[in-house]
Design an enzyme around this catalytic site. Structure first.
Site, PDB file in Angstrom:
ATOM      1  N   ALA A  11       4.587   4.150   2.928  1.00 31.27           N
ATOM      2  CA  ALA A  11       4.222   3.050   2.215  1.00 31.27           C
ATOM      3  C   ALA A  11       4.206   1.870   3.266  1.00 31.27           C
ATOM      4  O   ALA A  11       4.878   1.976   4.195  1.00 31.27           O
ATOM      5  CB  ALA A  11       4.783   2.584   0.812  1.00 31.27           C
ATOM      6  N   LYS A  12       3.510   0.676   2.887  1.00 24.14           N
ATOM      7  CA  LYS A  12       3.793  -0.564   3.705  1.00 24.14           C
ATOM      8  C   LYS A  12       3.630  -1.798   2.868  1.00 24.14           C
ATOM      9  O   LYS A  12       2.611  -1.601   2.128  1.00 24.14           O
ATOM     10  CB  LYS A  12       3.237  -0.473   4.814  1.00 24.14           C
ATOM     11  CG  LYS A  12       3.616  -1.311   6.254  1.00 24.14           C
ATOM     12  CD  LYS A  12       4.850  -0.686   6.870  1.00 24.14           C
ATOM     13  CE  LYS A  12       5.496  -1.424   7.881  1.00 24.14           C
ATOM     14  NZ  LYS A  12       6.404  -0.716   8.771  1.00 24.14           N
ATOM     15  N   GLY A  13       4.431  -2.726   3.262  1.00 22.96           N
ATOM     16  CA  GLY A  13       3.833  -4.095   2.445  1.00 22.96           C
ATOM     17  C   GLY A  13       3.966  -5.055   3.359  1.00 22.96           C
ATOM     18  O   GLY A  13       4.221  -5.166   4.565  1.00 22.96           O
ATOM     19  N   VAL A  40       0.721  -1.270   0.048  1.00 28.07           N
ATOM     20  CA  VAL A  40       0.156   0.155   0.027  1.00 28.07           C
ATOM     21  C   VAL A  40       0.793   1.127   0.237  1.00 28.07           C
ATOM     22  O   VAL A  40       1.858   1.314   1.020  1.00 28.07           O
ATOM     23  CB  VAL A  40      -1.094   0.097   1.197  1.00 28.07           C
ATOM     24  CG1 VAL A  40      -1.956   1.507   1.195  1.00 28.07           C
ATOM     25  CG2 VAL A  40      -1.801  -1.156   1.393  1.00 28.07           C
TER      26      VAL A  40
END
Ligand code: NAD
Length: 424
Positions: free
Chosen positions: A113-115, A68
């Site tokens: 962001a992050k994943g 995201v």
């Protein structure tokens, strides 16, 4: 901003609600326009991929991966990748937004962001994790990039995974691109000072706040929850600055010594004992939760989320809480701590030392140059100190907590930048 629903006071909360409840309050105080509020609350991009992986027993298992990108308003997005069985889109969305506010509050030119991948790395072989990491990188090849989106480690990932990610990305591009990811091993372009950076930022935040509260660090007492990367470094660096760290804890329980914990011994013990303090002899064992309500000057939650709740907040005796962990305090506990006059340096500020040194890693990679540890530490200390001073000034001006002030500083910066850049 009458249109924004009132912020619910939440205790055990999901991370997205925890983030939103503070975001709403700060936006209301800033008088943020509805249009801009809606832009900032919506993630710019949400990607979900299926990753079929051949397991060691030749079966094929399909994993779900997420990335995201919450915002690229301030610059390329930045944020870790989490490998955990509980990873889900809601959590990744919240963590991505948190990264936007964290980068903005310390004034580094990144969005958030992050994943994550829903998987249990503890039950997978190194080969399976490598194939999964490479498949995830390949699926996200058009998202990642040194000028677009720069991943880093988070729960369940570390330098090893970042090396695979960098290699896979580089193969596709036909050249070595080490600036695509941070948190790499030093030989691949990782930065000196990154390992201790978050704990060091916690120490600088604590000392700067203590100075404002007129608490003399020399012989002030402290308790640290969590004895992993952040907790053990924060405890060690605080004790080097004169504080008496009377208690530390990990998942096995808490360990108390009125005269102060011997860190060299505790770290040595932990490293020889599969990462656990269980059986550590240099202190009296107490219940894990008891650590939070000890009579100390400074409390550092550096383990996990939702540990300070409406149930234990009334019993907390520390004068200052410095949040090394992400999301350790529920929004319901926020108001109890405020009423008791306990000062809280919030997560998005207190643990931003990690992303700050990640930024330095990226800068060094792009320069093709290496800084010595002294330069890394000096510059990150300056950034952390300036950020705390700035947030403190806002909290005084608006008569709000440091948490709300930190969100206000961050939201204001992103909102102003958005307005200058304009939309469609
Ligand atoms: P880690 O895995 O190295 O250490 C976590 C520690 O917390 C371990 O000692 C574990 O035993 C302990 N723990 C877990 N649950 C506990 C509980 N209920 N009670 C007491 N101890 C408990 O993790 P870390 O990298 O040190 O991260 C800790 C926190 O800091 C997380 O919230 C993370 O998101 C946050 N954080 C980390 C970094 C970083 O650079 N590592 C940066 C920003 C924020």
């Amino acid at each position: 901003m009458g249109y924004i629903e009132p912020a619910p006071l939440l205790d055990k909360e999901n991370p997205f609600e925890a983030m939103m409840s503070r975001f709403r309050v700060a936006s209301q105080i800033l008088g943020l326009e509805e249009e801009v509020y809606n832009v900032l609350k919506s993630p710019a991009r949400q990607v979900i991929v299926s990753l079929p992986i051949t397991m060691d027993d030749s079966s094929i298992k399909v994993f779900e991966g997420y990335r995201v990108v919450h915002s690229t308003i301030l610059g390329p997005s930045k944020g870790g990748i989490r490998y955990d069985p509980h990873v889900n889109l809601d959590e990744v969305k919240a963590l991505a937004a948190w990264m936007t506010w964290k980068c903005a509050v310390v004034d580094i030119p990144y969005g958030g962001a992050k994943g994550g991948i829903t998987c249990n790395p503890r039950e997978m072989s190194a080969g399976e994790i490598e194939r999964l990491t490479r498949a995830y990188t390949s699926a996200m090849i058009d998202i990642f990039g040194p000028d677009r989106d720069i991943p880093a480690p988070d729960m369940g990932t570390g330098p090893r995974e970042m090396a695979w990610l960098m290699d896979e990305y580089s193969k596709t591009r036909g050249m070595t691109v080490n600036a695509v990811v941070t948190g790499k091993p030093i030989v691949l372009g990782g930065s000196l000072g990154r390992t201790e950076a978050t704990g060091r930022g916690v120490m600088v935040s604590a000392l700067t706040a203590m100075e404002k509260m007129k608490i003399n660090p020399y012989k002030a007492t402290c308790a640290v929850q969590g004895f992993g990367n952040v907790g053990s470094w924060a405890a060690r660096l605080l004790s080097e600055r004169g504080l008496i760290v009377q208690a530390v804890s990990d998942i096995s329980g808490a360990y108390y010594n009125e005269k102060g914990i011997d860190f060299e011994a505790a770290i040595k013990y932990r490293d020889a004992n599969k990462g656990s303090l269980e059986g550590f002899g240099g202190a009296e064992k107490i219940k894990g939760d008891e650590l939070l309500t000890l009579s100390v000057d400074v409390l550092v939650p550096a383990a996990t989320e939702d540990v300070i709740t409406a149930t234990n907040a009334p019993n907390i005796k520390a004068k200052l809480i410095v949040e090394g962990a992400n999301g350790p305090t529920s929004s319901k506990a926020d108001s109890i701590l405020n009423d008791k006059g306990i000062v809280v340096v919030p997560d998005i500020l207190a643990n931003a030392g990690g992303v700050t040194v990640s930024y330095f890693e990226w800068v060094q990679n792009r320069l093709g140059y290496k800084w010595e540890a002294e330069r890394v530490n000096r510059r990150s200390d300056r950034i952390m100190k300036d950020a705390l001073n700035n947030v403190y000034k806002t909290s005084q001006e608006y008569k709000v907590s440091l948490r709300i002030a930190a969100y206000m500083v961050a939201i204001d910066k992103v909102a102003k930048t958005y307005k200058y850049r304009g939309g469609y």
